[in-house]
Design an enzyme around this catalytic site. Structure first.
Site, PDB file in Angstrom:
ATOM      1  N   ARG A  97       0.850  -1.186   0.000  1.00  0.00           N
ATOM      2  CA  ARG A  97       0.000   0.000   0.000  1.00  0.00           C
ATOM      3  C   ARG A  97       0.891   1.243   0.000  1.00  0.00           C
ATOM      4  NH1 ARG A  97      -3.108  -2.947  -1.591  1.00  0.00           N
ATOM      5  NH2 ARG A  97      -5.151  -3.581  -0.796  1.00  0.00           N
ATOM      6  N   HIS A 140       1.046  -0.306 -10.432  1.00  0.00           N
ATOM      7  CA  HIS A 140       0.120  -1.122  -9.631  1.00  0.00           C
ATOM      8  C   HIS A 140      -0.237  -2.421 -10.373  1.00  0.00           C
ATOM      9  CE1 HIS A 140      -3.083  -0.824  -6.232  1.00  0.00           C
ATOM     10  NE2 HIS A 140      -2.718  -2.078  -6.436  1.00  0.00           N
TER      11      HIS A 140
END
Length: 310
Positions: free
Chosen positions: A225, A273
């Site tokens: 994250r 990502h």
């Protein structure tokens, strides 16, 4: 009896999930009415992505569970209108994808592959890396993904240490916990992989103090994250040489703004990502199994602990 399942995610997700979900429901022996548009009072289960338009769950008066499509639940776990069970996504495809991405980048930095890929200038740079057994790799986060990645790296021979907020046990990994355990885990982290969930307790867990506890020249790999890292502290540590390189797949703002310093920094690798994505075929099987369990009165899999936030 027909089970009504609402698919509450962005429309482009529906196009990729509709057929795999229907196939998985059929294979599980479920009679399901699956739709993106059902009267809230008739919905039995919600297949959910946190960026969905559905944010108020009070209208779903007979719903039994919310089944998240993503591993991360930080954008929904605090929703005060959500009173029914919430399950996060834990599936083979997600786990295997993360193992492959993490292993690839750990090996890339362990072998110093960038030196040869980027150094094709006629210079004979013969630098021999240590064996994996002499390379300290630390995984912060020993949930499903962290434990799987750590175990895979241990099988390759790496000296793997894992840290989690609460005590854990994982095959081939030296498992530590607590504040003292964190300092110990960072102290051997020549390569540091972040796979913690994002909670108030884990935000900025990599900061000026903790970065300084790693061996000089350590490599940071973050597929977890974005908010786990204090960006300014990391940039300062890279400039000072305390951190040798950072490979980052997740960020506080995504897509990463074009003017962000990470793009131009010579010691940062940005990936968009892609470390691991939920695969519709395998995720659909997990969702079908949880609905089967709900209909059979069995416990749901992968339930979120609201007190912990994951």
């Amino acid at each position: 009896m027909t089970v009504n399942v609402l698919f509450a995610a962005m429309y482009e997700r529906w196009k990729t999930y509709e057929n795999p979900l229907k196939s998985a429901f059929s294979a599980a022996g479920l009679d399901v009415a699956l739709s993106t548009d059902l009267p809230p009072e008739q919905v039995d289960y919600i297949v959910y992505a946190p960026n969905s338009e559905v944010q108020d769950f009070t209208k779903f008066t007979r719903a039994r569970a919310v089944l998240n499509l993503w591993a991360g639940v930080e954008d929904v776990v605090g929703n005060q209108t959500l009173k029914i069970p919430l399950a996060r996504m834990v599936d083979h495809g997600l786990t295997q994808g993360m193992i492959e991405w993490v292993t690839g980048h750990v090996l890339r930095h362990h072998l110093n592959t960038d030196l040869h890929v980027n150094g094709q200038d006629g210079e004979w740079r013969k630098e021999i890396p240590p064996l994996a057994e002499h390379r300290g790799v630390t995984i912060l986060g020993l949930g499903t993904l962290g434990a799987a990645c750590g175990t895979a790296l241990a099988r390759l021979g790496f000296d793997v240490t894992g840290w989690s907020r609460s005590p854990k046990d994982a095959t081939g990994i030296t498992c530590l916990s607590g504040e003292d355990g964190l300092a110990q885990a960072l102290g051997t982290a020549e390569i540091l992989v972040l796979l913690l969930p994002f909670t108030p307790q884990t935000e900025n867990i990599l900061n000026a103090k903790t970065l300084a506890q790693t061996p000089k020249g350590a490599v940071i790999i973050n597929p977890g994250r974005g908010p786990l890292i204090d960006d300014d502290a990391l940039l300062n540590a890279l400039d000072a040489g305390q951190i040798g390189h950072a490979t980052l797949d997740v960020f506080r703002v995504e897509p990463l703004p074009r003017d962000h310093p990470y793009w131009a920094h010579p010691k940062v690798t940005v990936t968009p990502h892609i470390a691991s994505e939920t695969r519709p075929e395998t995720a659909a099987q997990v969702i079908a199994e949880n609905i089967r369990r709900g209909e059979a009165g069995e416990p749901f899999l992968h339930l979120v602990d609201r007190s912990l936030g994951y």
